[in-house]
Design an enzyme around this catalytic site. Structure first.
Site, PDB file in Angstrom:
ATOM      1  CG  ASN A  76      17.149  -9.058  25.025  1.00  0.00           C
ATOM      2  OD1 ASN A  76      18.270  -8.772  24.619  1.00  0.00           O
ATOM      3  ND2 ASN A  76      16.933 -10.021  25.884  1.00  0.00           N
ATOM      4  NE  ARG A  77      22.141  -6.759  24.590  1.00  0.00           N
ATOM      5  CZ  ARG A  77      21.774  -7.149  25.814  1.00  0.00           C
ATOM      6  NH1 ARG A  77      20.781  -8.026  25.957  1.00  0.00           N
ATOM      7  NH2 ARG A  77      22.405  -6.688  26.877  1.00  0.00           N
ATOM      8  CG  HIS A 102      15.633  -2.929  27.452  1.00  0.00           C
ATOM      9  ND1 HIS A 102      15.165  -4.203  27.167  1.00  0.00           N
ATOM     10  CD2 HIS A 102      16.519  -3.081  28.483  1.00  0.00           C
ATOM     11  CE1 HIS A 102      15.734  -5.064  27.999  1.00  0.00           C
ATOM     12  NE2 HIS A 102      16.558  -4.420  28.793  1.00  0.00           N
ATOM     13  CG  HIS A 176      14.476  -4.545  32.979  1.00  0.00           C
ATOM     14  ND1 HIS A 176      15.475  -4.498  33.924  1.00  0.00           N
ATOM     15  CD2 HIS A 176      15.059  -4.992  31.842  1.00  0.00           C
ATOM     16  CE1 HIS A 176      16.621  -4.874  33.382  1.00  0.00           C
ATOM     17  NE2 HIS A 176      16.388  -5.191  32.107  1.00  0.00           N
ATOM     18  CE1 TYR A 178      18.957  -5.133  37.650  1.00  0.00           C
ATOM     19  CE2 TYR A 178      17.021  -3.903  36.916  1.00  0.00           C
ATOM     20  CZ  TYR A 178      18.337  -4.281  36.740  1.00  0.00           C
ATOM     21  OH  TYR A 178      19.053  -3.785  35.666  1.00  0.00           O
ATOM     22  CG  ASP A 248      22.048  -9.912  29.921  1.00  0.00           C
ATOM     23  OD1 ASP A 248      20.805 -10.062  29.910  1.00  0.00           O
ATOM     24  OD2 ASP A 248      22.606  -8.885  29.484  1.00  0.00           O
ATOM     25  CD  GLN A 288      18.027 -11.999  28.045  1.00  0.00           C
ATOM     26  OE1 GLN A 288      17.493 -12.627  27.110  1.00  0.00           O
ATOM     27  NE2 GLN A 288      19.282 -11.576  27.973  1.00  0.00           N
ATOM     28  CD  GLU A 315      15.026  -8.566  31.302  1.00  0.00           C
ATOM     29  OE1 GLU A 315      14.890  -7.913  30.244  1.00  0.00           O
ATOM     30  OE2 GLU A 315      16.141  -8.780  31.829  1.00  0.00           O
TER      31      GLU A 315
END
Length: 350
Positions: A76-77, A102, A176, A178, A248, A288, A315
């Protein structure tokens, strides 16, 4: 049972391996040494692959969406790529709107992980390891990290992370993948339903950076305490959801305690047509949910067409920007400590 095959080569000639974990029911998970990536999760009786992915090294290297990867050092950020530990300031790589996403420009997702242990049994596992040198992407400390993937006979794919460092640092790995529990080629996930065991979330600005508040979900579109379709989330007109073109966002897993090692139930994803369920448990404080809002049109495995909303990521993580928010659970890893966390995804069929 375990099989180990060559998947391809990196541009410099380094071999990429594919390790197939097969449980007693014949179901399989394929893990790549490139990015410690979940490339495939196949249910043999239903002839269905539950995860998005690619069939070649070149396609993975050309992917900007972290499909199936293990990401780090910091999932993440981190706002502006800046944080401090005990008054020491650090500037790390920025790669999205001036923020670190990431792990930065060259995170763990495109690196070759060493295969360091294989347990060949009815519940097969593979351990992959990576050394991240001091100053890697600006992060302090030489980090020794490993991730173990285990597929058991209850069709539970468990991911266990460990790490140690020679300097105080921050560490926040995640997976991560999907997921599309209708099948990786089946298109949009709008009709799939989700329930979260998370009564709070972290509001964020239009760049996905939390405001620092931990807010109750009740009465808001972020209340997923009962099953709701992903379409309800993706198409909601709430400003935070409009800003990210869908989900998100980080939810706070109920009951988290800083010293816990056990996993807690965090999420249930359901395909109402088939009755198939994906159950997520984690020892981490946050989850997340990302509904592939910005996944570009591309071809995946077996010629599948991928695009926006064709998968959903679950996540497990420390909250975004936690190094700069003292009220959030701390991602600081001290040099005398060992990082451990576990997240599992269990598929349940009728």
């Amino acid at each position: 049972m375990i099989t180990r095959n060559r998947f391809g080569h990196m541009p410099d000639g380094t071999q990429v391996e594919a390790v197939t974990l097969e449980n007693a029911t014949g179901n399989q998970a394929v893990i790549l040494s490139l990015g410690a990536t979940i490339q495939k999760w196949y249910l043999v009786k239903e002839s269905i692959d539950l995860v998005l992915g690619f069939g070649s090294v070149e396609e993975y290297l050309g992917d900007a969406h972290y499909i199936g990867r293990t990401v780090g050092r910091y999932a993440n950020r981190i706002a502006k790529g800046m944080f401090s530990i005990d008054g020491d300031n650090h500037q790390v790589s920025v790669n999205q709107n001036g923020n670190c996403l990431h792990g930065g420009e060259s995170g763990f997702h495109n690196r070759i992980w060493d295969i360091t242990d294989i347990q060949d049994s009815d519940t097969p596992s593979v351990t992959m390891s990576l050394t991240s040198p001091d100053g890697d992407q600006g992060f302090p400390g030489q980090l020794q990290t490993q991730v173990t993937f285990t597929l058991d006979n209850d069709d539970c794919l468990t991911i266990h992370y460990e790490a140690s460092t020679d300097k105080d640092t921050v560490y926040n790995p995640t997976q991560h993948t999907y997921f599309n529990i209708c099948g990786q080629e089946s298109g949009e996930v709008h009709n799939q339903q989700v329930r979260l065991i998370a009564s709070q979330y972290t509001p964020a600005n239009d760049q996905g950076i939390p405001t620092g508040e931990i807010r109750a979900t009740k009465g808001s579109p972020f209340d997923l305490s009962e099953l709701r379709s992903l379409a309800d989330l993706i198409q909601n007109s709430h400003p935070e959801i409009l800003a990210t073109n869908g989900a998100d966002h980080n939810w706070c897993v109920d009951g988290f305690e800083p010293s816990q090692s056990e996993q807690r139930l965090a999420a249930v994803l359901v395909d109402p047509k088939s009755g198939r369920k994906l159950i997520t448990r984690t020892s981490m404080p946050g989850l997340q949910i990302y509904t592939a809002n910005f996944l570009g049109q591309c071809k995946g495995k077996q010629g599948a067409e991928y695009g926006p909303f064709h998968g959903v990521c679950l996540e497990s993580q420390f909250y975004p920007n936690s190094p700069n928010e003292p009220a959030f659970p701390s991602p600081v890893l001290r040099k005398e400590q060992k990082f451990k966390s576990t997240t599992s995804y269990q598929i349940v069929t009728k």
